[in-house]
Design an enzyme around this catalytic site. Structure first.
Site, PDB file in Angstrom:
ATOM      1  N   TRP A 135       0.857  -1.189   0.000  1.00 14.56           N
ATOM      2  CA  TRP A 135       0.000   0.000   0.000  1.00 14.56           C
ATOM      3  C   TRP A 135       0.893   1.239   0.000  1.00 14.56           C
ATOM      4  CZ3 TRP A 135      -4.446   0.310  -1.795  1.00 14.56           C
ATOM      5  CH2 TRP A 135      -5.305   1.373  -1.507  1.00 14.56           C
ATOM      6  N   ASP A 210      -3.177   6.924  11.927  1.00 14.94           N
ATOM      7  CA  ASP A 210      -3.941   7.346  10.760  1.00 14.94           C
ATOM      8  C   ASP A 210      -5.381   6.916  11.012  1.00 14.94           C
ATOM      9  OD1 ASP A 210      -5.178   7.716   8.319  1.00 14.94           O
ATOM     10  OD2 ASP A 210      -3.513   6.939   7.136  1.00 14.94           O
ATOM     11  N   LYS A 246     -14.359  10.424   4.488  1.00 20.04           N
ATOM     12  CA  LYS A 246     -15.067   9.161   4.314  1.00 20.04           C
ATOM     13  C   LYS A 246     -16.346   9.107   5.134  1.00 20.04           C
ATOM     14  CE  LYS A 246     -10.771   7.940   2.887  1.00 20.04           C
ATOM     15  NZ  LYS A 246      -9.583   8.826   2.917  1.00 20.04           N
TER      16      LYS A 246
END
Length: 396
Positions: A135, A210, A246
């Site tokens: 990632w 995060d 989000k």
């Protein structure tokens, strides 16, 4: 004799020839390929954005309300460098009273703001460790900030995770995802988080959280921030990159917050002011003034009890739909006798999951069935719905 005129275009062309072509971001390359595919049943399982049962972006009702249009104080003036006060104060409350907060450009901007600060003032830290080598986003951000970057084992077992952190260079910066891990969906339990915190403290590591998907793991904002709150209670100095892109469905508005928590000591307030002064310089150089529109909407939702309750209800609906889709896909795969063990689909949570498919299988599914997922086999569960998951199961 006068000097001849400079031909700017020629100079630029000459100097630019030494610039190598950068590879396109794989996720956006995948998104472009999906949109160029005219097949009537193509499915996008690449981009990590929530979709409704029709496969469309869902504008949350609390965001859709014209709450700013009727507010006489609304304007389009610059925000201060640190951001909208009512937004950042409310954002702090979701993660437990951060000492120093700035409003960057979404969670990615928050990670970059923290990485830049660390690269300047934590030079004795030997390495930044991120949790997944496939990632690239974390790796790119910290590497471009001039930090040495490595990886720790995450996807395997909890034991291997702990051993990987124990074997990391002492005093490393450890990037941790607070909940709904991207790309695995494999989040630690509270007991595992406690063990991770102990290892990090023993080895002097610096936690960098995060928090991009708060609310998508369990549907409960408080529960999804448990790990962050626990680390703060344990007295860690740490950073938090927080996103509302989000969980409020405002991807294009780039609503985020960066929090720096100073270790508890008598000088914590003074240290916080010093940190804030340096973050202001970095913020000024990067974006000058934060984005206002999305922050104002987020502030309205976070500071109004009725809107906040409506938002929490929709988060439960969204996370519940993701969990339900995981269950449906698992049951269908098992019912048709698809080789392999599929229990991991419901053992994990959030928007993402690995499928275990090989690169060859992924390419075959894309070419034959027009289903798009990342080359490492990660799928965005939000791209599935009751109208297309049967087709996905058939292809699998």
């Amino acid at each position: 004799m006068a000097d001849p005129p400079l031909h700017c275009c020629s100079i630029l062309h000459y100097t630019a020839t030494s610039v190598p072509r950068a590879s396109e971001d794989p996720l956006y390359s995948l998104k472009r390929a999906f949109h160029e595919d005219c097949h009537d049943r193509n499915i996008d399982l690449g981009i990590g954005a929530y979709r409704d049962e029709e496969g469309k972006p869902w504008v949350l009702p609390v965001v859709k309300k014209e709450i700013l249009r009727n507010d006489p104080s609304t304007n389009h003036e610059y925000l201060s460098i640190h951001g909208l006060d009512t937004f950042i104060t409310a954002a702090q409350k979701l993660l437990l009273g951060a000492v120093c907060t700035y409003q960057p450009a979404s969670e990615t901007g928050a990670v970059h703001l923290g990485a830049t600060f660390i690269s300047r003032f934590y030079s004795e830290r030997p390495k930044t460790l991120v949790s997944n080598p496939t990632w690239p986003n974390h790796y790119q951000i910290f590497a471009q900030a001039g930090l040495s970057v490595g990886h720790y084992s995450y996807f395997s077992t909890a034991h291997n995770r702990l051993e990987s952190l124990r074997n990391a260079p002492p005093r490393s910066i450890i990037v941790l995802q607070a909940c709904a891990h991207n790309p695995t969906g494999n989040g630690p339990t509270q007991e595992e988080w406690a063990r991770i915190a102990k290892v990090i403290k023993v080895h002097g590591h610096f936690p960098f959280f995060d928090c991009a998907y708060q609310g998508f793991a369990s549907g409960d904002l408080l529960r999804d921030s448990w790990a962050v709150r626990y680390f703060i209670e344990q007295g860690f100095e740490l950073c938090i990159a927080q996103s509302f892109a989000k969980n409020l469905g405002m991807y294009g508005e780039c609503v985020g917050a960066f929090h720096f928590i100073c270790a508890p000591n008598p000088d914590a307030e003074a240290v916080s002011q010093l940190v804030s002064s340096q973050l202001a310089l970095i913020q000024r150089a990067e974006i000058s003034n934060p984005l206002a529109y999305g922050a104002r909407i987020a502030s309205c939702v976070l500071n109004d009890s009725a809107l906040f309750a409506q938002w929490e209800e929709k988060l439960r609906i969204m996370s519940g739909r993701l969990s339900g889709m995981r269950r449906e896909v698992q049951e269908q795969l098992e019912a048709q006798g698809t080789p392999g063990s599929w229990g991991f689909l419901t053992d994990r949570i959030g928007m993402f999951s690995y499928t275990g498919l090989s690169k060859e299988q992924i390419n075959k599914i894309r070419d034959k069935w027009h289903i798009y997922m990342t080359i490492d086999g990660r799928v965005s569960v939000a791209g599935l719905n009751t109208k297309n998951y049967g087709y996905f199961v058939e292809a699998s």
